[in-house]
Motif scaffolding. Structure first.
Motif, PDB file in Angstrom:
ATOM      1  N   TRP A 231       0.824  -1.206   0.000  1.00 20.43           N
ATOM      2  CA  TRP A 231       0.000   0.000   0.000  1.00 20.43           C
ATOM      3  C   TRP A 231       0.857   1.255   0.000  1.00 20.43           C
ATOM      4  N   LEU A 232       2.100   1.141   0.320  1.00 22.45           N
ATOM      5  CA  LEU A 232       3.036   2.261   0.243  1.00 22.45           C
ATOM      6  C   LEU A 232       4.450   1.690   0.245  1.00 22.45           C
ATOM      7  N   MET A 295       1.179   5.626  -2.528  1.00 18.93           N
ATOM      8  CA  MET A 295       0.782   5.116  -3.840  1.00 18.93           C
ATOM      9  C   MET A 295       0.515   6.267  -4.795  1.00 18.93           C
ATOM     10  N   PRO A 296       0.776   6.064  -6.083  1.00 23.59           N
ATOM     11  CA  PRO A 296       0.451   7.107  -7.055  1.00 23.59           C
ATOM     12  C   PRO A 296      -1.059   7.254  -7.238  1.00 23.59           C
ATOM     13  N   ALA A 297      -1.436   8.427  -7.755  1.00 20.75           N
ATOM     14  CA  ALA A 297      -2.844   8.646  -8.060  1.00 20.75           C
ATOM     15  C   ALA A 297      -3.244   7.723  -9.205  1.00 20.75           C
ATOM     16  N   PRO A 298      -4.411   7.074  -9.132  1.00 17.31           N
ATOM     17  CA  PRO A 298      -4.846   6.194 -10.237  1.00 17.31           C
ATOM     18  C   PRO A 298      -5.152   7.040 -11.476  1.00 17.31           C
ATOM     19  N   PRO A 299      -5.001   6.459 -12.677  1.00 20.18           N
ATOM     20  CA  PRO A 299      -5.208   7.241 -13.899  1.00 20.18           C
ATOM     21  C   PRO A 299      -6.634   7.768 -14.011  1.00 20.18           C
ATOM     22  N   LEU A 300      -6.765   8.918 -14.660  1.00 16.35           N
ATOM     23  CA  LEU A 300      -8.087   9.529 -14.846  1.00 16.35           C
ATOM     24  C   LEU A 300      -8.735   8.977 -16.107  1.00 16.35           C
ATOM     25  N   PRO A 301     -10.059   8.940 -16.158  1.00 21.38           N
ATOM     26  CA  PRO A 301     -10.702   8.627 -17.430  1.00 21.38           C
ATOM     27  C   PRO A 301     -10.365   9.735 -18.435  1.00 21.38           C
ATOM     28  N   ALA A 302      -9.986   9.346 -19.638  1.00 23.63           N
ATOM     29  CA  ALA A 302      -9.496  10.332 -20.597  1.00 23.63           C
ATOM     30  C   ALA A 302     -10.626  11.039 -21.333  1.00 23.63           C
TER      31      ALA A 302
END
Lengths: 680, 298
Positions: A231-232, A295-302
């Motif tokens: 988780w990190l 954790m990195p930010a999850p990808p955004l819907p494009a």
């Protein structure tokens, strides 16, 4: 009830303290040995050897989104344990290692997986681990590591067997068993809370402590469990670079290399230990210091949501540039290179209004936006405007001494220094005034800005005077960009005029001003303008203010500089019109907007005023639609190259604006001028 | 011909000087304010009075050269002093009232002004260890002063004899920090100062004291509890105390006490020094003459 509480305490009180040291251990699961590092061994023992914690963790893990990225960070052994596999044996090394060594040791163990298969059978897993510890130590002490480093097999590591103490929790009574189960669920929940709070963060031990204050009873344990579950990540704040030589260190937080490393005897880890002197002002990053990476930010819907540009009331030039920036940030991106976009907008173009639709686009898609700028003054000025534009968003404003330091928001407004505390956090990074000190030319701030950006996120660069390198890349088509050549009020930029004057030093000596300069100053005062008067040196500010007070017979003359404790107060009085003439240095070249103002730049031929600086200072004049034609004077002995380029820059922008039809027609302009005059 | 040579020579020395100046300005910046050191190297305008000049002659040239003149001018050197016991710049009622002092005198390098507070914080809390040497060097004038003072107290007839050599002191030691604090900070500033001073004057450095526990939660205690706490806060280490005795027992004249210099960063009320001195006396089998040298007097 009392008994429950005390039991829980007993579970949570694990290896507290400052965690500059870590332990390594081995577990045998599914027939294979696996090495791990821990800052809280008791948590690991519970996870591997006891029932309850792994199950609780699996439940919490299943509830979170973004499972893929976590699974990548998890070792196979942890994955097996989460599936309910039992551990055959656990061996904890008795000796604590410096954090960096423990991490390196596990890396070495994983790297040597295949080779160990053979050797491991011969001498046992503990001996292999001992060899890894030995090599990590050797590397840290500066020895050049050859490929044969692993061969040293005679190392030994004192270790003890992990007990499977089911009886310890008083397994006999059902009450205490329930309490134990509840305690384990609480631990998993605390780890999850810690991981959520740390998403997108890069924090030193003490900072993580401050951020998690109250989130977990045992912060070290929560961090350790979160790391185990992927988780990190826990790393050393200063760690070896990728090179062979381990002593070549790099700061994980600011990216500085060996040149900024300072080694001292460290009482914490007990040996020579490097710290990074480049980012010292943000708390000390050192070899044995823990850096927690969330954790990195999850990808955004494009997908693009049709933006309503009208509601922001942009001028045609603003709307055109914003439109192309919007298309850029909403497009799906492939390579790293194409993620930068330059918004080159003249002074007074209304940059802030232009970023609103971009920020909105990210917020609608559920992302986080960052607006960063090198200057603290600019951050503080932007704050109320952003909050007004986005009343429903959580806005966090960060600068040295900010109250909101540990909060998380939808929109983060920060000085570029604050970006060091972020890691892959933002879905849109906007750097305003990117050519301003200290961001321009400081590699650590550039590193921090890039580190704060999520892997998929675009970076938008804003400037009226981009550095030559960016201009070149924009011209050659390597850097996507949009230019706003006109101010929001659609009048041309005031073109500077030259007045030949002696140097400021001479003027101060003679205690008088040349007639031409004096006439211009009096004309400006007579037309009711407020005056910016720029000088090169801080030491000239006060004497010049004094001289002007006598020569202009005007008492509302003040001077301010970066070293003036009353600067904020004077600037606000200048804004209110209580000060007519403000003598200052390049510190006020940006950010301060006065509706009716004229600009005088003394010693304009001096070497501290480059083209960008002159353009910025000239940009203080004619900002408002009511008085678009302010006056700008370059006063100096000669017309230097910088002055010529600055004038060319301003004229060029006016020409482009005219060609693209953004300027209000001169005829209409004169007509409105006359009509306004007649109205008075 | 001769003239030509002379001209050439002058040209080249000028060039060299310029090059040197360029090197100086480009390569160094003041460790305290971070500004470049330009043209300030040869203008010690901060030396105001003759007395101060003599006092500051003990500053090493490396300090004068690497700290910018405006920072040097900002240092509130603690000289001349009024209180011969605690080394304050003003007459001091605390010391007059105190009857049970277990140390003989304290001298501090500087007054704890807001600038000095900032400098020490940079080092101690921010962890800028590059300042360590500068700060320790600032203690050298006060070291000279306390050595002279102590020598005068022991031999009023001929103080110069001993004070000229630093062989006056038998040992140098420091106020310890707790192990938690050391781990957190990575160093003990008093120990670092002591070690640098011991290196300068070739005085053996001894690690004589341990700090028992944290005093963080002092605010929860009553006054008497606190007093008791501070008193018991330090303890002398029997092993190193024994080492000190044995190494000095041969060379020491009978009845002459061991001259011990105790180093700390800040002297406020003197209770820390007092507690350390008490602990040292308790563990010592022969008499001790304890003096204190601190970086700042608040």
């Amino acid at each position: 009830m009392m008994r429950f509480a005390s039991l829980r305490c007993a579970f949570l009180r694990v290896q507290g303290g400052v965690w500059v040291k870590a332990y390594v251990y081995l577990v045998c699961i599914g027939g294979a040995w696996s090495a791990q590092m821990t800052i809280a061994p008791e948590v690991d023992r519970l996870f591997w050897m006891e029932d309850g914690l792994a199950e609780a963790a699996r439940v919490v893990d299943g509830r979170q989104s973004g499972r893929k990225s976590r699974e990548k960070l998890r070792s196979k052994a942890v994955e097996l344990r989460l599936k309910g596999e039992r551990v055959e044996e656990g061996l904890l090394s008795e000796e604590a290692l410096p954090l960096g060594d423990a991490i390196r040791c596990v890396e070495l163990w994983q790297g040597a997986g295949a080779a160990r298969g053979e050797a491991g059978k011969a001498c046992g897993p503990l001996a292999s681990l001992a060899a890894c510890v030995e090599q990590a130590r050797r590397e840290a002490s500066g020895a050049l590591v050859g490929p044969g480093g692993q061969a040293a097999g005679d190392a030994s590591l004192p270790a003890r067997q992990w007990a499977r103490a089911a009886a310890e929790a008083g397994g006999s009574s059902p009450g205490s068993a329930r309490a134990a189960a509840r305690a384990r669920e609480a631990m998993a929940a605390a780890a999850q809370r810690a991981a959520a709070a740390l998403q997108g963060r890069a924090l030193l031990r003490s900072e993580a402590h401050a951020l998690l204050e109250g989130a977990a009873a045992d912060i070290g344990g929560a961090l350790q469990l979160a790391q185990l579950l992927g988780w990190l990540r826990l790393t050393g704040a200063v760690a070896a670079g990728n090179g062979r030589r381990r002593r070549e260190c790099r700061c994980r937080r600011c990216g500085s290399g060996e040149a900024h490393m300072h080694r001292t005897a460290c009482a914490a880890c007990g040996r020579m230990c490097a710290y990074c002197s480049a980012c010292l002002t943000m708390g000390r990053s050192r070899e044995c210091e823990l850096l927690v990476l969330g954790m990195p930010a999850p990808p955004l819907p494009a997908d693009s949501i049709p933006a309503d540009l009208h509601k922001w009331q942009l001028s045609p030039a603003q709307a055109a540039a914003t439109g192309s920036a919007l298309r850029f940030i909403e497009a799906p991106h492939q390579s790293q290179q194409s993620k930068e976009f330059l918004l080159w907008a003249v002074t007074g173009a209304g940059k802030t209004e232009m970023i609103f639709p971009l920020v909105e686009s990210v917020l609608i898609r559920g992302g986080r936006a960052l607006i960063a700028t090198p200057r603290r003054d600019v951050v503080i000025e932007l704050d109320p405007r952003i909050r007004r534009a986005f009343p429903d968003a959580r806005v966090v404003t960060l600068y040295g001494g900010s109250e909101q330091r540990w909060e998380a928001g939808d929109i983060t407004l920060a000085t570029t220094h604050q970006l060091m505390r972020f890691y892959l956090a933002f879905d849109l990074v906007i750097i305003d005034e990117l050519d301003a000190f200290p961001y321009h030319g400081d590699p650590i701030l550039h590193f921090a800005a890039d580190k704060s950006r999520a892997p998929h996120a675009p970076k938008l660069l804003l400037s009226a005077t981009p550095p030559t390198e960016l201009q070149r890349r924009a011209r050659s088509g390597q850097l996507p960009h949009a230019r706003v050549p006109v101010r929001y009020h659609r009048h041309p930029l005031p073109v500077p005029q030259l007045i030949r004057t002696p140097s400021v030093a001479k003027l101060l000596q003679a205690k008088s001003l040349p007639r031409a300069l004096l006439a211009a100053l009096n004309h400006s005062l007579a037309r009711g303008a407020q005056l910016f008067l720029f000088v090169q040196r801080i030491s000239q500010v006060e004497p010049m203010a004094k001289l002007l007070r006598t020569v202009l017979k005007q008492s509302a003359v003040e001077g301010t500089s970066s070293q003036d404790p009353l600067r904020a107060d004077k600037v606000s009085r200048f804004r209110k019109g209580q000060i007519r003439v403000l003598v200052t240095t390049t510190i006020l070249e940006r950010g301060v907007t006065i509706p009716r103002s004229d600009v005088y730049i003394l010693d304009a031929d001096g070497r501290l005023f480059d083209e960008a600086s002159l353009v910025q200072m000239a940009g203080r004049a004619g900002r408002s639609g009511d008085d678009p034609n302010g006056f700008v004077y370059f006063c100096g002995r000669e017309r230097s190259r910088s002055q010529i380029s600055a004038v060319r820059h301003i004229r060029g922008m006016n020409r482009i604006a005219g060609k693209q039809g953004y300027l209000i027609q001169e005829g209409t302009a004169t007509r409105t001028f006359w009509s306004r005059l007649l109205k008075r | 011909m001769l003239q030509l040579l002379r001209q050439l020579f002058q040209r080249s020395t000028h060039d060299i000087q310029q090059a040197l100046q360029w090197l100086n300005t480009s390569s160094s910046e003041c460790p305290f304010c971070g500004k470049g050191l330009s043209k300030t190297l040869l203008s010690p305008s901060f030396l105001k009075s003759g007395g101060l000049q003599a006092y500051l002659s003990y500053l090493p040239s490396s300090f004068i050269q690497s700290v910018c003149s405006s920072c040097q001018a900002a240092i509130p050197w603690l000289t001349p002093i009024k209180c011969r016991i605690c080394g304050r710049g003003i007459t001091c009622t605390d010391c007059v009232r105190r009857t049970d002092a277990r140390f003989i005198a304290n001298r501090s390098a500087v007054q704890y002004s807001s600038e000095m507070r900032e400098w020490l914080a940079q080092y101690k809390y921010r962890g800028n260890e590059r300042l360590e040497h500068m700060l320790a060097q600032m203690m050298l004038p006060a070291f000279a002063a306390i050595t002279k003072e102590a020598a005068f107290r022991t031999q009023p007839s001929s103080p110069d004899e001993v004070s000229s050599s630093s062989s006056f002191w038998d040992a140098i030691t420091f106020v310890p920090v707790s192990s938690e604090r050391a781990e957190e900070r990575g160093f003990n500033q008093a120990e670092r100062f002591a070690s640098i001073l011991s290196g300068y004057h070739h005085i053996p450095l001894y690690d004589l004291l341990i700090r028992q526990r944290h005093t963080e939660k002092q605010s929860f205690k009553t006054r008497s509890e606190r007093m008791k706490d501070t008193r018991r806060l330090f303890q002398a280490k029997p092993e190193t105390m024994g080492l000190l005795h044995t190494s000095l027992s041969n060379s020491l004249a009978p009845s002459r006490p061991i001259r011990l210099l105790l180093i700390d960063d800040i002297y406020t009320t003197g209770s820390t020094i007092q507690a350390c001195a008490t602990a040292l006396h308790e563990q010592a089998s022969i008499s001790l003459a304890i003096y204190a040298l601190t970086w700042a007097r608040s």
